[in-house]
Every structure is written in structure tokens, then in C-alpha cells.
Design a protein around this motif. Structure first.
Motif, mmCIF file in Angstrom:
data_model
loop_
_atom_site.group_PDB
_atom_site.id
_atom_site.type_symbol
_atom_site.label_atom_id
_atom_site.label_comp_id
_atom_site.label_asym_id
_atom_site.label_seq_id
_atom_site.Cartn_x
_atom_site.Cartn_y
_atom_site.Cartn_z
ATOM 1 N N TYR B 68 0.814 -1.215 0.000
ATOM 2 C CA TYR B 68 0.000 0.000 0.000
ATOM 3 C C TYR B 68 0.847 1.264 0.000
ATOM 4 O O TYR B 68 0.452 2.286 -0.569
ATOM 5 C CB TYR B 68 -0.983 -0.007 1.178
ATOM 6 C CG TYR B 68 -2.273 -0.700 0.822
ATOM 7 C CD1 TYR B 68 -3.307 0.003 0.195
ATOM 8 C CD2 TYR B 68 -2.446 -2.059 1.055
ATOM 9 C CE1 TYR B 68 -4.475 -0.626 -0.166
ATOM 10 C CE2 TYR B 68 -3.613 -2.703 0.699
ATOM 11 C CZ TYR B 68 -4.632 -1.983 0.088
ATOM 12 O OH TYR B 68 -5.787 -2.610 -0.281
ATOM 13 N N ALA B 69 2.026 1.205 0.631
ATOM 14 C CA ALA B 69 2.918 2.362 0.578
ATOM 15 C C ALA B 69 3.240 2.654 -0.881
ATOM 16 O O ALA B 69 3.170 3.806 -1.341
ATOM 17 C CB ALA B 69 4.185 2.090 1.366
ATOM 18 N N SER B 70 3.564 1.593 -1.627
ATOM 19 C CA SER B 70 3.888 1.775 -3.047
ATOM 20 C C SER B 70 2.655 2.224 -3.824
ATOM 21 O O SER B 70 2.728 3.143 -4.647
ATOM 22 C CB SER B 70 4.423 0.469 -3.636
ATOM 23 O OG SER B 70 5.765 0.304 -3.270
ATOM 24 N N GLY B 71 1.521 1.560 -3.577
ATOM 25 C CA GLY B 71 0.301 1.894 -4.303
ATOM 26 C C GLY B 71 -0.121 3.332 -4.074
ATOM 27 O O GLY B 71 -0.314 4.100 -5.025
ATOM 28 N N VAL B 72 -0.236 3.710 -2.812
ATOM 29 C CA VAL B 72 -0.727 5.050 -2.470
ATOM 30 C C VAL B 72 0.257 6.117 -2.942
ATOM 31 O O VAL B 72 -0.130 7.120 -3.546
ATOM 32 C CB VAL B 72 -0.987 5.162 -0.947
ATOM 33 C CG1 VAL B 72 -1.298 6.593 -0.555
ATOM 34 C CG2 VAL B 72 -2.118 4.221 -0.538
ATOM 35 N N ALA B 73 1.550 5.898 -2.697
ATOM 36 C CA ALA B 73 2.532 6.931 -3.034
ATOM 37 C C ALA B 73 2.646 7.126 -4.545
ATOM 38 O O ALA B 73 2.781 8.257 -5.017
ATOM 39 C CB ALA B 73 3.895 6.581 -2.443
ATOM 40 N N THR B 74 2.579 6.034 -5.314
ATOM 41 C CA THR B 74 2.734 6.198 -6.769
ATOM 42 C C THR B 74 1.434 6.712 -7.399
ATOM 43 O O THR B 74 1.473 7.593 -8.262
ATOM 44 C CB THR B 74 3.121 4.872 -7.461
ATOM 45 O OG1 THR B 74 2.187 3.857 -7.075
ATOM 46 C CG2 THR B 74 4.519 4.439 -7.092
ATOM 47 N N ILE B 75 0.280 6.196 -6.970
ATOM 48 C CA ILE B 75 -0.981 6.571 -7.607
ATOM 49 C C ILE B 75 -1.501 7.917 -7.100
ATOM 50 O O ILE B 75 -1.804 8.820 -7.875
ATOM 51 C CB ILE B 75 -2.056 5.478 -7.376
ATOM 52 C CG1 ILE B 75 -1.613 4.163 -8.008
ATOM 53 C CG2 ILE B 75 -3.409 5.929 -7.927
ATOM 54 C CD1 ILE B 75 -1.428 4.226 -9.520
ATOM 55 N N SER B 221 5.932 -4.294 -1.853
ATOM 56 C CA SER B 221 5.939 -3.237 -2.878
ATOM 57 C C SER B 221 5.994 -3.857 -4.270
ATOM 58 O O SER B 221 5.254 -3.462 -5.172
ATOM 59 C CB SER B 221 7.159 -2.324 -2.688
ATOM 60 O OG SER B 221 6.990 -1.540 -1.533
ATOM 61 N N LEU B 222 6.890 -4.842 -4.437
ATOM 62 C CA LEU B 222 7.025 -5.487 -5.742
ATOM 63 C C LEU B 222 5.728 -6.213 -6.116
ATOM 64 O O LEU B 222 5.273 -6.157 -7.263
ATOM 65 C CB LEU B 222 8.202 -6.469 -5.723
ATOM 66 C CG LEU B 222 9.577 -5.810 -5.589
ATOM 67 C CD1 LEU B 222 10.654 -6.860 -5.360
ATOM 68 C CD2 LEU B 222 9.900 -4.989 -6.836
ATOM 69 N N THR B 223 5.139 -6.888 -5.120
ATOM 70 C CA THR B 223 3.886 -7.610 -5.359
ATOM 71 C C THR B 223 2.806 -6.664 -5.878
ATOM 72 O O THR B 223 2.053 -6.995 -6.800
ATOM 73 C CB THR B 223 3.400 -8.287 -4.057
ATOM 74 O OG1 THR B 223 4.450 -9.111 -3.562
ATOM 75 C CG2 THR B 223 2.164 -9.137 -4.299
ATOM 76 N N ALA B 224 2.746 -5.475 -5.282
ATOM 77 C CA ALA B 224 1.732 -4.498 -5.689
ATOM 78 C C ALA B 224 1.877 -4.148 -7.166
ATOM 79 O O ALA B 224 0.901 -4.150 -7.920
ATOM 80 C CB ALA B 224 1.843 -3.240 -4.829
ATOM 81 N N HIS B 225 3.104 -3.856 -7.593
ATOM 82 C CA HIS B 225 3.320 -3.492 -8.998
ATOM 83 C C HIS B 225 3.093 -4.682 -9.917
ATOM 84 O O HIS B 225 2.560 -4.539 -11.023
ATOM 85 C CB HIS B 225 4.735 -2.938 -9.202
ATOM 86 C CG HIS B 225 4.942 -1.613 -8.544
ATOM 87 N ND1 HIS B 225 4.280 -0.477 -8.942
ATOM 88 C CD2 HIS B 225 5.712 -1.254 -7.500
ATOM 89 C CE1 HIS B 225 4.650 0.542 -8.180
ATOM 90 N NE2 HIS B 225 5.517 0.096 -7.293
ATOM 91 N N ILE B 230 -4.275 -4.242 -5.638
ATOM 92 C CA ILE B 230 -4.088 -4.728 -4.266
ATOM 93 C C ILE B 230 -5.370 -4.541 -3.453
ATOM 94 O O ILE B 230 -6.122 -3.597 -3.683
ATOM 95 C CB ILE B 230 -2.916 -4.016 -3.548
ATOM 96 C CG1 ILE B 230 -3.049 -2.494 -3.648
ATOM 97 C CG2 ILE B 230 -1.594 -4.471 -4.113
ATOM 98 C CD1 ILE B 230 -1.927 -1.736 -2.960
ATOM 99 N N THR B 231 -5.590 -5.478 -2.538
ATOM 100 C CA THR B 231 -6.740 -5.388 -1.636
ATOM 101 C C THR B 231 -6.265 -5.600 -0.199
ATOM 102 O O THR B 231 -5.163 -6.128 0.016
ATOM 103 C CB THR B 231 -7.804 -6.466 -1.957
ATOM 104 O OG1 THR B 231 -7.221 -7.745 -1.686
ATOM 105 C CG2 THR B 231 -8.271 -6.389 -3.393
ATOM 106 N N PRO B 232 -7.089 -5.203 0.771
ATOM 107 C CA PRO B 232 -6.695 -5.371 2.179
ATOM 108 C C PRO B 232 -6.467 -6.833 2.565
ATOM 109 O O PRO B 232 -5.854 -7.104 3.595
ATOM 110 C CB PRO B 232 -7.871 -4.781 2.959
ATOM 111 C CG PRO B 232 -8.520 -3.832 2.010
ATOM 112 C CD PRO B 232 -8.351 -4.451 0.657
ATOM 113 N N SER B 233 -6.969 -7.774 1.758
ATOM 114 C CA SER B 233 -6.797 -9.185 2.114
ATOM 115 C C SER B 233 -5.315 -9.575 2.176
ATOM 116 O O SER B 233 -4.954 -10.596 2.759
ATOM 117 C CB SER B 233 -7.525 -10.080 1.116
ATOM 118 O OG SER B 233 -6.904 -9.984 -0.145
#
Ligand SMILES: Nc1ncnc2c1ncn2[C@@H]1O[C@H](COP(=O)(O)OP(=O)(O)O)[C@@H](O)[C@H]1O
Ligand SMILES: [Mg+2]
Lengths: 252, 311
Positions: B68-75, B221-225, B230-233
Motif C-alpha cells: 500500500y505504501a507503493s500503491g498510495v505513493a505512486t498513484i 511493494s514489488l507484489t503491488a506493482h 491490491i486489496t486489504p486481504s
């Protein structure tokens, strides 16, 4: 060397160690004796920082060490063994002893992750050194063994080797001969004399009276947590209180 | 450096290199990528659980936080993926430190409870902070970019995560036989003995907890990309149990054992076409059977048997 002043520890109201005062002179073998439950192990735990005293203090070479952690005391030159073995059974015998060099090696986690040549070299030296300590303690043949493969008697010696590997100035041994047979006990006696001969101060808890009387310079007697007597072997043997409370007449 | 050319590491490198040639299909490579990512997290968790003997049953929370750090920060903020990954890892490290520091003053299994609690809290936050995280529906994440170069296609991803897995293996092997690694393993063997030998017990526990969280965050982070969604699960209880299973089944403290654990836990459900809701039962059973029949885990048990036969 070690000044123990009015040291007390209570466990929920039970005074395991009760206002104990005595002094350990540098370069001597000083035994602490007393019946089971007298508070000997608790006293060791207080001195080595495993427990914090309820009151009283401990001076080590004049420095107040009361309440310091065991690892800090290791840095000051104090080491010990345990009545109930505390060998790391998930490690090899040699690794257990190498642990004694922890404070002399770069033990940073990042350094370990990188394992640069300088550290690898120091570590190899440390392995040789550990082998030396194992040989000294009489377990040299187990250098390639896993701790879990070693017999009980060898594990007791391994603990001594590990404690020596910290290069302490004072070594506390909690019943090093417990569970050993007659011959082994004699060998441990010799080993302790050899350790003291190399200049270390030794504090010894032991039930084998023959061994205690043979190798000790000074003896402190505990009973129900309190100090019954303290002095040279001859003094303690003649102390009427000690005789009636603990030694009985058989040692006379 | 020498660790890279150990026979065991060379074998792993060889297998990783050959795999895409042996199975040149996107599905297998996708599973391999997931195994590598899980393997990196498990190797980190093994430093905490296998080396130091500190059980964490909420480790997926750190994976989710990294993701989520990666998701939120990049998006939401337009940061570059690499920068977001690094900042995420630092943030997770700080959080792990703040969680562990006060708890490890206390004794015994409080860390285990705390990691469980952390997992639940992180899951809750990710579900509720809809403005940032998209809530229970999750959020889309852009591709991994290094500078202007976009990481595209199964094979480039595979190359990246395979290299990182090898790096993680080497780091773990290095640490194992270093003074710090011995100190960590001594915590598992006997805390009081470690302390008497000069090991600062609370400090080592905190540091290894932080380190294992950082492994999880980076892989997250890598998984997110890679997943691009990504979901909270990610922070759920099940992923945490899976990670613990990898460490215990493969072999506590054994680096290769843990990698094998990752292969089994990620790979087996693929082979059997999923467990259709019975994952918990399966992994629970696998954990129990291992603890009963091979308390040291698969790889150390076989290594021991092999060593005995040789001598
Ligand atoms: N951690 C502890 N908690 C409660 N009581 C303890 C603890 N450690 C020792 N004791 C008690 O303190 C007393 C002294 O024990 P100990 O120091 O082990 O004696 P010794 O070593 O002389 O046999 C015993 O009554 C024992 O039950
Ligand atoms: Mg005792």
C-alpha cells in the motif's frame, strides 16, 4: 574483586537471598556452599545480572554493577556457567564457544549480512580460538560435533569452554560437578584449579564437599538465604554453627 | 561474495535460470514469480522465527504495508515506484521498531500476540481509509518503473525477482554463519546464555524484527506493482499463516528449507487447482504434521539423515 553488600532478593515474600554480605578476593577460588534451596543459584543470578536485587548492591573491581544486564557485565569481564545446562542445542559445539567472542567481533547485523572478507577472516580466527578453549576444557574431540550429540558430562565442560571464551576476569561456576561420576568430578576439580592458575578469580557453587574443601581458598556458607559463615576453609570447618546446621560431624 | 559460488547457491541459480527454458509458458513463470516473492518474505521471516525463535503470526501486515505504501505513493502522489518502495521500507522499519521496542522489554510470547494484533489493525485501517486505499475494493497500482524504463512482461519480472531471491538467500546464508547470526540463533537456544555471552538480547530482538519487516515490505511493494491491483486481504490472517507455514514446514533456520517451504505453500495449491476454501485446514494440518514428525522441518531433517548415513 567482588564486593557483595547486604544483597537480598525476595520472590513474592520468600527471601531467597537475605541480607548477604561477603567479599571475593582477586585470584582466589571462593566457594559458596549450603543446602538445596539455600539461595546459591539466586545469589549467582543477582551477581551476574540475571535478576535484579530487591536491595543491596554488588561492586565489581570497585564499580557498582547492581542492576546491570548480563551482557553489560560480560563486557566488564564476568562470565558464568549454569546449574541446569544452558547450552544452545540448536547450534554446533564450536559455535556455542564462538559465541563467547561475541563482544570482540563485529556483531552488527548488516556486517553479518555482507560478510566482507575482513569479518570472515576474524571469524575464522575466532573458530581456531574456540577450538583452543574446547581443548583446554577437555572437549577438543567434539569440535565438529553438534551440541545435541554431546553427552552430559561433555556439555558441562562445553559451558566452561564457552564461558572462558569471553576471556573473563571472574568466572562463576554453578555446580560444575553435579551429575558427574567420581572420576569426572576429579577431572573437573583439576580443570578449575588450572583455570584459577591462569589468573582468573573463580566463584564456585558445589555440593561435593571433598572438592570444595580441596580446591577453595575461601568459603561462604548460606542457609535459608542468609550468610551463616564466611572465611578460609579451616575457619569455616571449625565454625560450630556451620557444623550443626550443615556440615554435620562427618567432615571433621 | 564467496557465498554466491557455494555449490548449493549455484544449484539454485542454475534451477532459476533453466526454469523459463524448461517451462516456457506464462502460467508457470507467473507461479515462479509468486514463489520468488513469497520466498523473499519467508527468508526474512525466517531470520525472526527460525534464527531468533521469535514467532510472528501477523507478518503479512508488513507485506501489505509495503504494497500500500507503493500503491498510495505512486498513484495518489505520483512518486516514482523505486522511491516509494524505499520510503515504504523505511516507514515499515520505523513502525516495526515502534511496535517491538516497548513489547520486547516484556518477556515471553507477547511479541506473538502483538504481531497478531498488528495484522488485525493494519487490515482494519486498509479497509477503512477509503480515500487513500480504496477500502475493501482495493486499488489499482501502476507498473514498476526504473527511471523511464517500464518493467513489462512475465520474463523481465521473473528475472528481477529471481535475482532478488538469490540475493536474499546469500544475505541469509551470510548472516547465519556470522557473529550476529550466531547471536540470533543463541536467542533461540537459550536467551540467558546468550546474554551472559554478551549478546544484548532486547536489542537483537528488535533489530531482527525490523529487518524481517523490511524484507516483507520490499517484497510487498514489488507484489503491488506485479499484481497491478491490491486489496486489504494482503494483510489477512491467511497470508500470515501461509508465511509461518513456509518457515516451519521447510525448516526453521534453514535458508534453503524456507525456499522449499515457499515452493510448497505457493506451488501445491496450483498443482491441485486450489483448495476451494480448505486452505486453512490444509496448512494447519501441514503445520501440525511437521511439528509432530519433523520438528526441525523438511530440509534440516533430511540433511541430518543424510549426514548420519555418511558417517
Ligand atoms: N525465579 C524464582 N521464582 C520464585 N522462587 C525462586 C526463584 N528462583 C529461586 N527461587 C526460590 O529461592 C530459593 C533459593 O533457590 P536457589 O537459589 O535455586 O537455591 P540453591 O541454588 O541454593 O539450591 C528456593 O526456595 C527457590 O524455590
Ligand atoms: Mg542451585
Amino acid at each position: 574483586m567482588l564486593d557483595i553488600n547486604n544483597l537480598s532478593k525476595s520472590f513474592g515474600g520468600v527471601m531467597a537471598v537475605d541480607d548477604v554480605t561477603f567479599e571475593v578476593a582477586s585470584g582466589t577460588i571462593h566457594s559458596v556452599i549450603g543446602p538445596n534451596g539455600a539461595g546459591k543459584t539466586t545469589l549467582f543470578n543477582l551477581i551476574t545480572g540475571v535478576y535484579t536485587p530487591t536491595c543491596g548492591n554488588v561492586l565489581f573491581s570497585g564499580k557498582d554493577i547492581t542492576g546491570m544486564r548480563p551482557d553489560q557485565l560480560a563486557g566488564l569481564g564476568m562470565s558464568r556457567t549454569f546449574q541446569n545446562l544452558r547450552v544452545c542445542m540448536n547450534m554446533s559445539a564450536c559455535e556455542n564457544v564462538m559465541l563467547g567472542a561475541h563482544l570482540r567481533l563485529n556483531h552488527g547485523i548488516l556486517a553479518g549480512m555482507a560478510n566482507l572478507p575482513a569479518l570472515a577472516r576474524r571469524d575464522a580466527e575466532c573458530r581456531d580460538e574456540a577450538h583452543g578453549f574446547m581443548q583446554f576444557a577437555g572437549v577438543g574431540q567434539y569440535v565438529d560435533a553438534h551440541a545435541s550429540q554431546m553427552p552430559f558430562g561433555a556439555l558441562k565442560r562445553l559451558e566452561i569452554a564457552r564461558a572462558l571464551a569471553t576471556k573473563p576476569t571472574i568466572l562463576l561456576l554453578d555446580e560444575p560437578a553435579a551429575g558427574l561420576n567420581h572420576t569426572e568430578t576429579g577431572e573437573i576439580s583439576e580443570l578449575i584449579k588450572k583455570i584459577a592458575g591462569s589468573g582468573l578469580t573463580v566463584v564456585l557453587v558445589e555440593h561435593d564437599m571433598k572438592m570444595v574443601m580441596n580446591i577453595s581458598d575461601f568459603v561462604t556458607v548460606l542457609n535459608y538465604g542468609t550468610r551463616l559463615a564466611s572465611g578460609t576453609v579451616a575457619e569455616v570447618r571449625q565454625n560450630p554453627e556451620v557444623i550443626s546446621a550443615y556440615l554435620g560431624t562427618s567432615v571433621q | 561474495m564467496k557465498t554466491f559460488i557455494r555449490p548449493s547457491v549455484l544449484i539454485v541459480i542454475f534451477v532459476l535460470c533453466m526454469l523459463p527454458f524448461a517451462f516456457p509458458n506464462a502460467y508457470i513463470v507467473d507461479v515462479a514469480i509468486r514463489i520468488c516473492l513469497a520466498g523473499i518474505v519467508a527468508i526474512g521471516l525466517n531470520l525472526l522465527m527460525g534464527f531468533a525463535g521469535q514467532v510472528s503470526i501477523g507478518h503479512a501486515a508488513f507485506v501489505a504495508l509495503g504494497a500500500y505504501a507503493s500503491g498510495v505513493a505512486t498513484i495518489r502522489y505520483g512518486w516514482s515506484p523505486l522511491f516509494a518502495l524505499a520510503v515504504g521500507a523505511v516507514g515499515v522499519a520505523v513502525l516495526a521498531y515502534l511496535v517491538a521496542k516497548p513489547i520486547l522489554r516484556l518477556r515471553d510470547h507477547t511479541l506473538t500476540m502483538a504481531t497478531l494484533g498488528l495484522g488485525i489493525i493494519v487490515h482494519m485501517v486498509l479497509v477503512n481509509e477509503v480515500a487513500w486505499t480504496g477500502g475493501p475494493d482495493g486499488m489499482a497500482v501502476g507498473p514498476m518503473k526504473i527511471g523511464d524504463w517500464v518493467l513489462k512482461g512475465e520474463m523481465s519480472w521473473y528475472a528481477l525477482v529471481a535475482c532478488l531471491l538469490v540475493l536474499a538467500i546469500v544475505i541469509s546464508l551470510n548472516l547465519f554463519s556470522s557473529p550476529a547470526g550466531r547471536a540470533l540463533r543463541a536467542l533461540h537456544g537459550s536467551e540467558v546464555a546468550a546474554a551472559v555471552m554478551g549478546v544484548n538480547v532486547p536489542s537483537f530482538k528488535v533489530r531482527v524484527f525490523v529487518l524481517s519487516a523490511v524484507f516483507a515490505s520490499i517484497a510487498g511493494s514489488l507484489t503491488a506493482h506485479y499484481n497491478s491491483f491490491i486489496t486489504p486481504s494482503l494483510a489477512g490472517f491467511m497470508p500470515s499463516v501461509e508465511l509461518a507455514t513456509m518457515v516451519v514446514v521447510g525448516g526453521m533456520a534453514s535458508t534453503f528449507g524456507v525456499v522449499l517451504g515457499a515452493c510448497l505453500v505457493v506451488g501445491l495449491p496450483q498443482v491441485f487447482g486450489g483448495f476451494e476454501g480448505f486452505e486453512m485446514v490444509f496448512f494447519g494440518l501441514a503445520l501440525m504434521l511437521t511439528v509432530i514428525f519433523m520438528p526441525k522441518g523438511i530440509v534440516p531433517s533430511f540433511a541430518q539423515r543424510f549426514a548420519k548415513r555418511k558417517s
